[in-house]
Scaffold this motif. Sequence first.
Motif: not given
Length: 94
Positions: A6-9, A59-66, A68-72
């Motif tokens: 999901l984070q990659g997509v 949107w939470l995943v977008s914030l993690a990407n911005l 540089d936080v790896d949610l896994e």
Amino acid sequence: MELTELQGVIRDTYLARDRTRGVDATFRWFTEEVGELARAIRKDDRANLELEFSDALAWLVSLANLTDVDLETVCARYASGCPKCGAVPCACPM
């Protein structure tokens, strides 16, 4: 779908736009979606609940990407149960 997938997509789909918007504005979009989720929960709007959960998550995943936080990696904090007391279910005082 796995969290890493999901984070990659989300990264592939939205990162360029998110970078242009910036962290602050992206965070504001996230909070707006959390507000919409809260409204759906309060009104017991079952038809809208899944939509609002998916929007808030995206949107939470977008914030993690911005940022540089790896949610896994960060989810591992909860892999063994409550990160404070270590119990499943949580045994922390209310």
